[in-house]
Design an enzyme around this catalytic site. Structure first.
Site, PDB file in Angstrom:
ATOM      1  N   LYS A  82      19.423 -25.282  31.714  1.00  0.00           N
ATOM      2  CA  LYS A  82      20.494 -24.053  31.667  1.00  0.00           C
ATOM      3  C   LYS A  82      20.028 -23.274  30.857  1.00  0.00           C
ATOM      4  O   LYS A  82      20.747 -22.165  30.805  1.00  0.00           O
ATOM      5  CB  LYS A  82      21.719 -24.719  31.385  1.00  0.00           C
ATOM      6  CG  LYS A  82      22.479 -25.959  32.515  1.00  0.00           C
ATOM      7  CD  LYS A  82      23.304 -26.731  31.398  1.00  0.00           C
ATOM      8  CE  LYS A  82      23.560 -28.545  32.491  1.00  0.00           C
ATOM      9  NZ  LYS A  82      24.359 -29.235  31.281  1.00  0.00           N
ATOM     10  N   ASP A  85      14.275 -19.970  28.901  1.00  0.00           N
ATOM     11  CA  ASP A  85      14.808 -20.012  27.063  1.00  0.00           C
ATOM     12  C   ASP A  85      13.705 -19.925  25.476  1.00  0.00           C
ATOM     13  O   ASP A  85      13.724 -19.056  24.775  1.00  0.00           O
ATOM     14  CB  ASP A  85      16.011 -20.717  26.731  1.00  0.00           C
ATOM     15  CG  ASP A  85      15.507 -22.006  27.175  1.00  0.00           C
ATOM     16  OD1 ASP A  85      14.163 -22.462  27.588  1.00  0.00           O
ATOM     17  OD2 ASP A  85      16.325 -23.053  27.231  1.00  0.00           O
ATOM     18  N   ASP A 100       7.406 -24.113  23.915  1.00  0.00           N
ATOM     19  CA  ASP A 100       7.393 -25.419  22.490  1.00  0.00           C
ATOM     20  C   ASP A 100       6.336 -25.840  23.251  1.00  0.00           C
ATOM     21  O   ASP A 100       4.764 -24.981  22.846  1.00  0.00           O
ATOM     22  CB  ASP A 100       8.969 -26.243  22.659  1.00  0.00           C
ATOM     23  CG  ASP A 100       8.709 -27.328  21.529  1.00  0.00           C
ATOM     24  OD1 ASP A 100       7.419 -26.763  20.930  1.00  0.00           O
ATOM     25  OD2 ASP A 100       9.209 -28.023  21.420  1.00  0.00           O
ATOM     26  N   ASP A 139      20.356 -25.784  23.192  1.00  0.00           N
ATOM     27  CA  ASP A 139      21.666 -26.940  22.844  1.00  0.00           C
ATOM     28  C   ASP A 139      20.857 -28.072  22.201  1.00  0.00           C
ATOM     29  O   ASP A 139      19.805 -27.798  22.337  1.00  0.00           O
ATOM     30  CB  ASP A 139      22.414 -27.399  24.092  1.00  0.00           C
ATOM     31  CG  ASP A 139      20.729 -27.882  25.050  1.00  0.00           C
ATOM     32  OD1 ASP A 139      19.671 -27.945  25.256  1.00  0.00           O
ATOM     33  OD2 ASP A 139      22.481 -29.538  24.998  1.00  0.00           O
ATOM     34  N   ARG A 177      24.845 -23.414  22.784  1.00  0.00           N
ATOM     35  CA  ARG A 177      24.030 -22.955  23.501  1.00  0.00           C
ATOM     36  C   ARG A 177      25.498 -21.363  23.728  1.00  0.00           C
ATOM     37  O   ARG A 177      24.745 -20.535  23.944  1.00  0.00           O
ATOM     38  CB  ARG A 177      24.621 -23.494  24.726  1.00  0.00           C
ATOM     39  CG  ARG A 177      24.182 -24.592  25.740  1.00  0.00           C
ATOM     40  CD  ARG A 177      24.136 -24.791  27.249  1.00  0.00           C
ATOM     41  NE  ARG A 177      23.790 -25.768  27.660  1.00  0.00           N
ATOM     42  CZ  ARG A 177      22.301 -26.137  27.480  1.00  0.00           C
ATOM     43  NH1 ARG A 177      21.277 -25.186  27.257  1.00  0.00           N
ATOM     44  NH2 ARG A 177      21.890 -27.451  27.791  1.00  0.00           N
TER      45      ARG A 177
HETATM   46  P1  IMP Z   1       7.733 -27.643  26.378  1.00  0.00           P
HETATM   47  O1  IMP Z   1       7.984 -28.472  27.815  1.00  0.00           O
HETATM   48  O2  IMP Z   1       7.865 -28.480  25.467  1.00  0.00           O
HETATM   49  O3  IMP Z   1       7.876 -26.415  26.666  1.00  0.00           O
HETATM   50  O4  IMP Z   1       9.851 -27.742  26.084  1.00  0.00           O
HETATM   51  C1  IMP Z   1      10.567 -26.846  27.379  1.00  0.00           C
HETATM   52  C2  IMP Z   1      12.012 -27.436  27.156  1.00  0.00           C
HETATM   53  O5  IMP Z   1      12.159 -27.752  26.199  1.00  0.00           O
HETATM   54  C3  IMP Z   1      12.341 -25.481  27.066  1.00  0.00           C
HETATM   55  O6  IMP Z   1      13.061 -25.048  28.285  1.00  0.00           O
HETATM   56  C4  IMP Z   1      13.942 -25.944  26.322  1.00  0.00           C
HETATM   57  O7  IMP Z   1      14.890 -26.848  27.091  1.00  0.00           O
HETATM   58  C5  IMP Z   1      13.516 -27.531  25.103  1.00  0.00           C
HETATM   59  N1  IMP Z   1      13.558 -27.066  24.074  1.00  0.00           N
HETATM   60  C6  IMP Z   1      11.847 -27.106  23.686  1.00  0.00           C
HETATM   61  N2  IMP Z   1      12.236 -26.461  22.305  1.00  0.00           N
HETATM   62  C7  IMP Z   1      13.053 -26.015  21.503  1.00  0.00           C
HETATM   63  C8  IMP Z   1      14.045 -26.374  21.264  1.00  0.00           C
HETATM   64  O8  IMP Z   1      14.107 -25.841  19.452  1.00  0.00           O
HETATM   65  N3  IMP Z   1      16.177 -26.286  21.058  1.00  0.00           N
HETATM   66  C9  IMP Z   1      16.229 -26.640  22.386  1.00  0.00           C
HETATM   67  N4  IMP Z   1      15.590 -26.612  23.031  1.00  0.00           N
HETATM   68  C10 IMP Z   1      15.005 -26.598  23.361  1.00  0.00           C
HETATM   69 MG    MG Z   2      14.408 -24.566  28.869  1.00  0.00          MG
END
Ligand code: IMP
Ligand code: MG
Length: 206
Positions: free
Chosen positions: A70, A127, A130, A185, A191
């Site tokens: 979302k 969004d 990470d 969120d 959000r």
């Molecule tokens: P990744 O796979 O570690 O890159 O994580 C990506 C997903 O984790 C994003 O699309 C978000 O949904 C969630 N996410 C990662 N960091 C944050 C944060 O600081 N706040 C909120 N959601 C996060």
């Molecule tokens: Mg996401």
């Protein structure tokens, strides 16, 4: 009848700034809601910028915007209106196994796209990146559908381990703290904050 043609005193810049602050008071009641990481005005300017760049880069080949639900819905809505091209929209939703603040990299598609990507210029709108594990999964999955091109536009990127060539557009590079707002969120809340704020104590994770 309400006349909306001329701005009233409530539209003055001072009043708008005041409303922006007042509008965040509800969130400030939660002691875990921390300082502003990216302000509303910074986001607005950067989204205009990104929209202008995408408009220039995709002349003659309007992209299909693919939003990752979302979190991306707020950013995608503003970004799309900053792009001066006849873009099309689709959405997918993914769920990742792992804690609420860390992704494990094992991702499952919860809602798939409606539109066939073959031959399309796909611009994935995220969004936040990470660890990059979710993005790596999505890129593998979307590339297998034979788009004409595949690029990514993310509002936020934390310090990425290795560079991602497809990540063509990034709004802001931010520290590894957990953040909320502008689509992001914690437990489905915040959000609808206009800015991005830190949440909880610094450096969340294992
Ligand atoms: P990744 O796979 O570690 O890159 O994580 C990506 C997903 O984790 C994003 O699309 C978000 O949904 C969630 N996410 C990662 N960091 C944050 C944060 O600081 N706040 C909120 N959601 C996060
Ligand atoms: Mg996401």
């Amino acid at each position: 009848m309400i006349d909306v043609s001329s701005p009233g005193p409530e539209d003055s810049p001072l009043q708008v700034a005041k409303l922006a602050t007042v509008g965040q008071q509800w969130a400030m009641e939660d002691p875990s809601v921390g300082e502003v990481v990216v302000a509303e005005e910074q986001i607005r300017r950067r989204v205009e910028d990104l929209g202008a760049r995408i408009t220039a880069d995709y002349q003659g080949r309007p992209p299909l915007l693919v939003g990752v639900l979302k979190g991306a819905f707020v950013f995608m809505s503003d970004l799309a209106r900053a792009i001066q091209l006849p873009v099309e929209f689709d959405f997918m939703a993914v769920a990742s196994y792992g804690s609420s603040t860390r992704t494990s990299g094992v991702v499952r598609i919860v809602k798939d796209l409606d539109i066939d990507l073959a031959g399309r210029h796909v611009l994935l709108v995220e969004d936040i990146i990470d660890s990059g594990l979710t993005l790596a999964f999505l890129l593998r999955n979307l590339a297998a559908r034979h788009p004409a091109s595949l690029a990514v536009c993310a509002l936020l990127a934390k310090e990425l381990g290795s560079p991602v060539p497809e990540l063509a557009y990034v709004g802001f590079h931010i520290p590894r703290d957990f953040v909320i707002g502008y689509g992001l969120d914690v437990g489905e809340r915040y959000r609808n904050l206009g800015c991005v704020r830190r949440y909880g104590s610094a450096e969340v994770g294992p």
